[in-house]
Every structure is written in structure tokens, then in C-alpha cells.
Design an enzyme around this catalytic site. Sequence first.
Site, mmCIF file in Angstrom:
data_model
loop_
_atom_site.group_PDB
_atom_site.id
_atom_site.type_symbol
_atom_site.label_atom_id
_atom_site.label_comp_id
_atom_site.label_asym_id
_atom_site.label_seq_id
_atom_site.Cartn_x
_atom_site.Cartn_y
_atom_site.Cartn_z
ATOM 1 N N GLY A 54 4.989 8.821 0.726
ATOM 2 C CA GLY A 54 6.211 7.623 0.689
ATOM 3 C C GLY A 54 6.275 6.754 -0.992
ATOM 4 O O GLY A 54 4.996 6.298 -1.201
ATOM 5 N N SER A 55 6.839 6.526 -1.475
ATOM 6 C CA SER A 55 7.334 4.773 -2.293
ATOM 7 C C SER A 55 6.533 3.367 -1.678
ATOM 8 O O SER A 55 7.164 3.710 -0.557
ATOM 9 C CB SER A 55 7.681 5.274 -3.291
ATOM 10 O OG SER A 55 8.324 6.426 -4.266
ATOM 11 N N GLY A 56 6.187 2.776 -2.042
ATOM 12 C CA GLY A 56 6.294 1.312 -1.992
ATOM 13 C C GLY A 56 5.039 1.076 -1.881
ATOM 14 O O GLY A 56 4.321 -0.189 -1.511
ATOM 15 N N HIS A 57 3.875 1.911 -2.153
ATOM 16 C CA HIS A 57 2.777 1.871 -2.116
ATOM 17 C C HIS A 57 1.954 1.394 -3.512
ATOM 18 O O HIS A 57 0.491 1.768 -3.757
ATOM 19 C CB HIS A 57 1.590 2.659 -0.964
ATOM 20 C CG HIS A 57 2.246 3.190 0.305
ATOM 21 N ND1 HIS A 57 2.420 2.816 0.863
ATOM 22 C CD2 HIS A 57 2.613 4.595 0.392
ATOM 23 C CE1 HIS A 57 2.950 3.099 2.266
ATOM 24 N NE2 HIS A 57 3.255 3.754 1.825
ATOM 25 N N LYS A 105 -2.724 12.670 2.151
ATOM 26 C CA LYS A 105 -3.111 11.343 3.808
ATOM 27 C C LYS A 105 -2.179 11.179 4.374
ATOM 28 O O LYS A 105 -0.477 12.193 4.704
ATOM 29 C CB LYS A 105 -2.239 9.942 3.400
ATOM 30 C CG LYS A 105 -2.644 9.498 1.623
ATOM 31 C CD LYS A 105 -1.916 7.623 1.776
ATOM 32 C CE LYS A 105 -0.847 7.754 2.052
ATOM 33 N NZ LYS A 105 0.443 7.973 0.724
ATOM 34 N N ASP A 110 3.778 13.729 6.435
ATOM 35 C CA ASP A 110 2.802 14.012 4.736
ATOM 36 C C ASP A 110 2.717 15.370 4.318
ATOM 37 O O ASP A 110 1.957 16.358 3.994
ATOM 38 C CB ASP A 110 1.765 13.239 4.217
ATOM 39 C CG ASP A 110 2.941 12.124 3.698
ATOM 40 O OD1 ASP A 110 2.895 11.814 2.468
ATOM 41 O OD2 ASP A 110 3.145 11.082 4.709
ATOM 42 N N HIS A 219 3.416 1.474 6.334
ATOM 43 C CA HIS A 219 4.746 1.748 5.994
ATOM 44 C C HIS A 219 5.029 0.454 7.179
ATOM 45 O O HIS A 219 6.210 0.750 7.292
ATOM 46 C CB HIS A 219 3.922 3.138 6.664
ATOM 47 C CG HIS A 219 3.738 4.013 6.146
ATOM 48 N ND1 HIS A 219 2.582 4.485 6.305
ATOM 49 C CD2 HIS A 219 4.196 5.162 4.522
ATOM 50 C CE1 HIS A 219 2.799 5.687 5.446
ATOM 51 N NE2 HIS A 219 3.228 5.570 4.296
#
Lengths: 333, 333, 221, 221
Positions: A54-57, A105, A110, A219
Site C-alpha cells: 500500500g502507499s502511505g509508507h 510484507k 499483499d 496501516h
Amino acid sequence: MKKIINDPSTVVAEALRGMAAAHPDLLRVHTDPAFIVRADGPVAGKVAVVSGGGSGHEPLHGGFVGMGMLDAACPGAVFTSPTPDQVQAAIAAADGGAGALLLVKNYTGDVLNFETAAELAVIDGTEVRTVLIDDDVAVQDSLYTAGRRGVGGTVLVEKIVGAAAERGDDLAGCEALARRVVGQVRSMGLALTAGTVPHVGEPSFTLGADEMEIGIGIHGEPGRARVSVEPADVMVRRLLDPILADLPFGKGDRVLLFTNSMGGTPLIELYLAHGIAERLLAERGIVVERRLVGPYTTSLEMQGMSLTLLRLDDELIELWDAPVRTPALRWGA
Amino acid sequence: MKKIINDPSTVVAEALRGMAAAHPDLLRVHTDPAFIVRADGPVAGKVAVVSGGGSGHEPLHGGFVGMGMLDAACPGAVFTSPTPDQVQAAIAAADGGAGALLLVKNYTGDVLNFETAAELAVIDGTEVRTVLIDDDVAVQDSLYTAGRRGVGGTVLVEKIVGAAAERGDDLAGCEALARRVVGQVRSMGLALTAGTVPHVGEPSFTLGADEMEIGIGIHGEPGRARVSVEPADVMVRRLLDPILADLPFGKGDRVLLFTNSMGGTPLIELYLAHGIAERLLAERGIVVERRLVGPYTTSLEMQGMSLTLLRLDDELIELWDAPVRTPALRWGA
Amino acid sequence: MDCTVDGVLAALRAVTDTVVAHRDELVGLDRAIGDGDHGENLTRGFTSVLAKFADADQPGTPGQVFKLVATTLISTVGGAAGPLFGTAFLRAATAVGEASSLDGELVAAALRAAVDGVVARGKAAEGDKTLVDALAPAARAAETAATEPNATPAAVLAAAAQAAEDGAEATVPLVARKGRASYLGERSAGHLDPGARSTALILRALATSASTAAQGPAGAR
Amino acid sequence: MDCTVDGVLAALRAVTDTVVAHRDELVGLDRAIGDGDHGENLTRGFTSVLAKFADADQPGTPGQVFKLVATTLISTVGGAAGPLFGTAFLRAATAVGEASSLDGELVAAALRAAVDGVVARGKAAEGDKTLVDALAPAARAAETAATEPNATPAAVLAAAAQAAEDGAEATVPLVARKGRASYLGERSAGHLDPGARSTALILRALATSASTAAQGPAGAR
Ligand SMILES: Nc1ncnc2c1ncn2[C@@H]1O[C@H](COP(=O)(O)OP(=O)(O)O)[C@@H](O)[C@H]1O
Ligand SMILES: Nc1ncnc2c1ncn2[C@@H]1O[C@H](COP(=O)(O)OP(=O)(O)O)[C@@H](O)[C@H]1O
Ligand SMILES: [Mg+2]
Ligand SMILES: [Mg+2]
Ligand SMILES: [Mg+2]
Ligand SMILES: [Mg+2]
């Protein structure tokens, strides 16, 4: 919600455009499906190391694409794993003819999406191996659960396996190394505030003015316990003790200590925490031989930190020290 | 106030301890008086480039100490300029016999304290020159005011002048170059939230749930105007237009674009903003030849960003590209 | 009345409407014990599905519809829900084969195939606090309803929807053992599972759409 | 009664107490138009001054006291206040020379020297909304008071403190032209300048201490 965005639904696409503009010498960004590959790839005869999530990391994973680390990264929507076609396309674009290693991960989403992608890539004619990263000791592991999450340790796995692929290790060798690193890396995090996912518009969870959450995921998953804020000495011990007990790490062990900001914690606090962790490790006779300090596995603007400890040996040190040339990690090149 | 600290009065000292532990190969940290010098310094025959300022802007300045950038940095208390004896001791420790160039952000406190330090250093027998950095276009400049503040442009001045000193330029040459860079770099910032100084315990200013502050300083100084939050496209234009108008920058200019996080804004938003700035510059026929994106001149955990534009020429590009080896900026080494 | 490809398409529009209408509720449920994206994920997915059908040639059979739904969900949803809902529709497509319309038995068979696919992919058992806790009882109820003489799709889906709603409700006290909520351990108890809730919502939309269709065009009764 | 070195030391303790007691107020004033550290800066400085005197040999003259105050403030305060307050005490030290005690005229001379030093360093004029707006009228009032026959330090300082308080109050409507508040432009109007406020507080503490000393030890009246 106050953010530097135009529209929640275009955040990832616009950020990718900015990333492409920022690093024309290092990266190529593909859209629809979205993936990022190193500018000088695919490298013929080299195992393609591919990751994503996911994006945001950020900078995870796109910021680690480049010589000596990842060949490709697939960014999903914010906090949502990428789809199989993204991963499949990234594998195809990164394939140098020596197969692809997927570093995933360990989250249900995922795992399922990369699994499907791996099947599709095999049909495309690429040999694929997958290694799951599950370093978060905050989560109880058992055969009957989703298992541990992949968190900060991911950066270390990607750097070390990336270096091995760069020096020419074959797919089986890279896979075995990845499993070995995963086997000896452990992490745990805490949060003082939660980040806000753009399409949600509210913080993932709400903490009182003097509360913190221990054992959070990246998350915005709430942690396992909520306690009053404590002095940094105690916070660091709350993260370090379970990590040490888990592997376990012991007197004489040589380690890499990674002090990670969840995104919103400033460097001055992070260095302060790092100093405490170094002191506590020294007291226990554990020898810190390498360190990484900074916001490398983040959860949007979450304030908080995680600690990651990796047991080192000469080979891992050599691979850690090997040149790397990516937007977020760079040395020797 | 929720922070990863033990005691507000020991934050800087503890963070310095952590920094020393984190970068033993790059830095030496001295306490009482507090300063940071490169591990391989002083470099005989080389101009010592020295900077400093209040803490809370990390990685500025300590994170830029190392080969190709600063020889020494002096961290003051949070948001408070360092004292003359710190600066004097740092100059003495960095002095390689070719004089010292002080790069000082233009704030009354910094100017006065570095001035006194320079006098003391001259008495010690070191030739000293001082260049003030004042790139913030949000502040009106006039003979009758304190003048413009030094903000994001500082990083660019330190990198470029550091490279010149590293290649052997003499003190007069480094000073002239610093003045030249200061003359063609401009910045402006905005904030969505304010940071909290540990010894204050409350945010430096309070913004409504949909307010932002335009033209903020890096010490939590409120800005010149408070407006409702707007789409990123508009925010970026609010920063870029005054910058472009000021120098002015025009069609055909070659520039370095630096998109800076104030600390708490995550990388995904920063890249998004960077992409917008690149697009707007392209529309104006301004050629972005180099870029820097990240949290490099911060204000604790403040959410917000600044843009910095530097007009480039071949010499400045060569100096920007020259190897640098510091905790926060590193390439080619 | 059996369900033709038009009926399936109408039902899909109803599902999308429901998902969009409950987006924030699902986000809220997922914020409590997950990562707050379930409503957004399904909205993105089903909106893309409708867009796909607007673009593509009209599929000829219910099975072709299910297959296009499956691949679209898989390539647009991501997360755990993408592969799981995608697999459910893919298996449903296989189960109904080339049939040009669905009777009650085929509907039940499709649901059974869907559950088996989700369990094979996600390895969750009933009681693990996942969408399986809604889908598995739904499939059982559908199978029972389908044994009634002349069981219509509407009747079978109504039974399935009721069972899914009960099953979803029953996830509240459970401790999650699969998916993101499992990280919370004991703290996951006391919350409705978002995937079970969305499954129940989707089945209810299908049931309502099927019964409306069975009653003929509006005003024609 | 003239002011001996003991009187000066007692006055310094009073100043420190005042600064510590008003730390948060000064922080608040500086948060409004600066960076929120003025109260912390002065607290750090004067606390260090007292610690220095506890460690060091007792200085022999008021001038020596002022010099040690100056160097300690310069090396511990930082910011704008460190060099400015430091310079004020350094110039005061020079002005009083080797005198073993201070009369009213010497106190006025010390204040005059302090203002001149601050202006030379900081280049602020009266009306720029800085501590000069408190210190300059204070020095003038002190000079006037010192022309009275047998003007005591207590009387001179009382006049100075009153003028400083008035001067500080008068900074409220001003637009800052020097220091960090100047970045605010027009928005700096409507706020009390923190440095002017602290200057007034310090002078009031000195005045009170001098008048207490003049009345002899407590209970001895
Ligand atoms: N292993 C699994 N088997 C079946 N369903 C699962 C499994 N893991 C998660 N789920 C379902 O998926 C839902 C969450 O979906 P979503 O929020 O879209 O994905 P993510 O958890 O990746 O963010 C959960 O509420 C649960 O019902
Ligand atoms: N140039 C100047 N001349 C005189 N006084 C000044 C000048 N600049 C600032 N000051 C005074 O210093 C005060 C602020 O001190 P302080 O907050 O400790 O330092 P800083 O502004 O560096 O944070 C202001 O309120 C003002 O009275
Ligand atoms: Mg998700
Ligand atoms: Mg200050
Ligand atoms: Mg979710
Ligand atoms: Mg201040």
C-alpha cells in the site's frame, strides 16, 4: 483533514508523477498499472528484486528502487496492497532473465495479490520466488492466525537482498538469503498520534492527549495496548525488550539497530530515542555494528517510532555496506 | 504535549548523544559547549565551513556535517541560536589553517551570537568571514527591519559552498561564492499545523481545523496571512509565485527546485507538491535541472512545506553534483 | 422467474448502489479493527465494474458477467477484499457455466462455489471473524432453499441474505483469527467484521433486485 | 544608602526569582509574536548566573558582579536576548569601574551605558518595539532622578522601573521593526514586546530589592 493534496482519489497517481519528476536519473514511473522501475533496468542476467504494498509508507517501497536495492516497486492505493496486474507488469518490466524474487510484507491482502501475480508471471515465463517478511513482534504468531506483520525490517531485507542480487547471486541464493534475514530481524512500534488516510478523512484511531498506543501496525491498525505517555527511556524499553526476548538477542550478538520514525516524529526525538536504544543495548552486551535512523517505514504523518534489530554476521555487514543508489538510501555511489 | 523525550531541558543534549551514536563514521559530537565536527576533520589547508542555529530544524545543521559540506555545526537550544562560546569552540575544532567561513541564517539572535564568536575566533588567530543567508521572500526586506530570514536555501548554500571548500577554494573564494548563491536563491513556506517546542509544551500557534498559515518561519513564527486550506495546486502556486516574482526567475532560467517538508508532512504529499511545482515551472519555461525533495529544513513536527528555487549555472551544477558524505545528504561517496 | 443476463446486470447495479451508499459505514467498521479502507476498496471496485460494462460489449451469459466482475475486482480493489471477492465471482462464473439464465439451484451452486473459493484462497474457517462467517451460512441457506419445489432465484437469495445478515451480526463477539483484525487479538471482540457486513449487504441487494425483477417492471403488476 | 556588592548580589537573586516566576508569561508573549523562548532563555540565563556565583569566589565589587553576569548570560542564553542583555551588563560593568558601592548617579550611569550598548549591538531605535523601548526611557528617568540631591540607588531604580513599565506598555500598539516580531509586519501590533516586558520586570526587581535593602534587614526597622 488538512493535507497537501488536490483530491483523495488522485493522491497516489499525483505523488507518483512528482516522484518521477524528482528522480529522473534513478527511476522510471509507469502508470496504469502503476509501478516504479530503476532507470537503468532491466539489468540483464540479474535477479529482479521486486516489492510493493500500500502507499502511505514512503519512502517504502518506491524510494528504495535503484542500483543495489529494488528493481521494481508496486504502490497500491493508500494502505491497500497493489493488485496482481500491477505486480505482474512490474515483474515483466524488471525481468533481466534471471528470475524475480518477490519480497512481500505479510498481510493477507499483499500475500493474496502477490500470489496471484506470481502465478501470472510464471505463465509469462518468468521464474518467481516469494519471501514473506514478518518481523513485527507485537503480533502473536500462530498457525491459526494471519501471522506476524511485515514492518521496519522490510527495509533491511530489501537492502541486503538487493545487494546480493546486484553482486550476481542467483534466484535460489537470493531467496535463501532473504529467508535468512527474515529469520533474524525483529521490530516493534508505538504511536503518539494516528495518520489520516486521505479517502477516510479522519485519523485511523484517536488517542487522548496523554495516551500512546503500543504495538501499532503501519496501516493505522490499532496496537495491542493503550497506555499513558511515558518518558522516552520507558518507551524505548517497551519496544526493545519484546524484540530482544523474541529472537532472542543475547550478549555478544552483533546487530544492526534501525530507529524508524512513523512519519510525523521529528529527527530530534528520533535521535534521542536512538541514543537510549544504543545505551540499553550496550548495557546488555549487544554490539551495535551498523545503524539506520530516519523515517523509512512510515504510516503517513503518524507520530511515533519503531525499533528494528537485525542480527549481523560478516556477510550481512558486507551486503549492508555495499553501494546503493536509490532516492532514500544512498551510499558508495 | 506528546513527545519522545525524557525532560524538556535535556532534549538537545540527549539528541546529540543519539546522533553521535548513530554516525560514528561521519561525526564527532562535543558537549559543553555543544558542537558537531566531521570525524575526519580538521582537514589541513581547507577552509572550515561552519554553521549552526537553534535546534529543532534537523537535519539542519548537524546532519550536513561531513565531507563536501560542513566542517562543524553548533546546535543551540530548541529554536534558540547557539552562544558565542559554542561557535568559537567549533571554529577552533574545525580550523584547518585556511580560515573559517561562517554561514549564518539571518536572525537577530544568530547574527549577534555569531558576530561575537567571530570576534573571539579572530583573537584566537583564525581568519573568519561571515555570510548571512536571507532567502525567505515572505518577509519584507528593508533597511529599517531585521531583514529577511534564512530558511530552506541554507541547505543549498551549505552544499555548494561545502563542495567549493572541499575542492580547495580559498576563504575569499568561498565567501564570494556563498554571497553569489545567497543572491540567487529564494524560498517561501506554509504550515498546516504548528510544532510544539518541548520547553513550551504547547504549539507555537494554533490553526483552525481548516486553516493554514502562509509565509511561516522555521521557528514557529506565525506567517503573514492565515487562509482556508486549499487544493495543493493553489498552495504550491501561493509559494511559487512570490518566489518567481522576487528574484525574478524567468523563461529559460535553469534552476534547482527544492521541495521541503516542515517535518510532519509525509513524503507522499511532498512528492505530490513537487510534481505540481515542476509542472508550473515547465509552463513558465523555467528549466529544472536539479531537485531535492524531503524534510531537510524542518520546524519540529510542523506539517507544511516550503519551496526553494536556486538559479543555476554550470559551476553551481558541478558543485551541487560533487560528492557529499553526511548523515542527511550523501552521494558519490 | 429465472434470472437472465439482464437480471444479473440489474442486480450488479443494485449491488454497486448499496456499496456506494454504505461506503462510509464500511470504512468506519474497518477503521475500528482494520485499516479503514474496506468501503473505499469495494466502492472503487464496483464502480469500475459498472464502468467496464458501460465500455464493453454486453456479455451474453450470467457466467460471462461474473467473470468480468471477477477480473475487474481483482485488478482494481487490491487489499484482502480484491482477491477474495474476485475469487468468489470467478468460482461462481465456473459454477454457472454457459447457462443463459439462472434458476434457484444454479444460484445456490454459485454461492457454494464462491464460499469454497474464498476458503481455498484465504484459509479462513467459520468463526475466524471474516466474510466467511456471512458467506458460508448464506450458501447453506441457499442450498436448503433451493431444494424447495420451484425455488426461484429470488427466494434462494432471500434465504441467503437473511443467513448472511445473521452470520455477520454473529461476528461481533468473535476474536479475529484471520485478516488485519487478528493483529488486535482480544481487542477485536465487540466489533462487526467489515467484510462480513459487506457480504451481507451485497447478498441483500442481490435478493432485493431478484425479487423486484420477479414482480416484473415497475407499475406492470 | 549606597548599594554594596552584597546589595547587588541580593538584587540579582530577586531578578532571578522574578524571571523564573514570569517565565511562562514571557514565553506566552514571545509565542504570540516571536518563537516562544524568551522566558525559557532568561530563566536558563539567570539560573546559570546564580549557579556561577555559588561556585565562584565572591566578587569584590559591583562591577565584577556585572561582568560575571554578562559573560554567563552571553554563554548560556543564546538567541537575541543573550548578546543584548549580556552587552547591557558588560557596559554597566565598565561604567561603574572599580567602585566598591554604587550611589544613585552611578546607577544612572550604568543604565545609560547599558542602553547605549544595546543600541550599538542591536541597532534598534525607540519605537521599533524592542527592549530598547523599556530600557531607554528607564535610563532617562534614572538620569533625571539622579540629579535630585542625595538620590539613592533605590530612588533612581524606582524611577527607572516606572519608566520601563510605561515604556513596555507603550509597545503594545507598535509595529515591530527589529527582532523576530518584525517578520509579522502589521500583525505584530496589539502585542506587548516580550523583551520590553522582561526589562521592566528586571528593573522592578532591582528597585524593590534596593528599597528593601535601604530599609535594613527585615524586622530591624
Ligand atoms: N483470510 C481471509 N479469509 C476471508 N476473509 C478475509 C480474510 N482476511 C480478511 N478477510 C476479510 O477481508 C475484510 C477486509 O477487507 P479490506 O479492508 O478490503 O482489506 P484489507 O484488510 O487488506 O485492508 C475483513 O473484514 C475480512 O472479512
Ligand atoms: N535588534 C534588537 N535590538 C534590541 N532588542 C531586540 C532586538 N531584536 C530583538 N530584541 C529583543 O529581544 C526579544 C526577544 O528575545 P528572545 O526571544 O530571547 O530571542 P529570539 O528572538 O532570538 O528568540 C524581543 O522581544 C526584543 O525585545
Ligand atoms: Mg487495506
Ligand atoms: Mg529564539
Ligand atoms: Mg481494510
Ligand atoms: Mg524568542
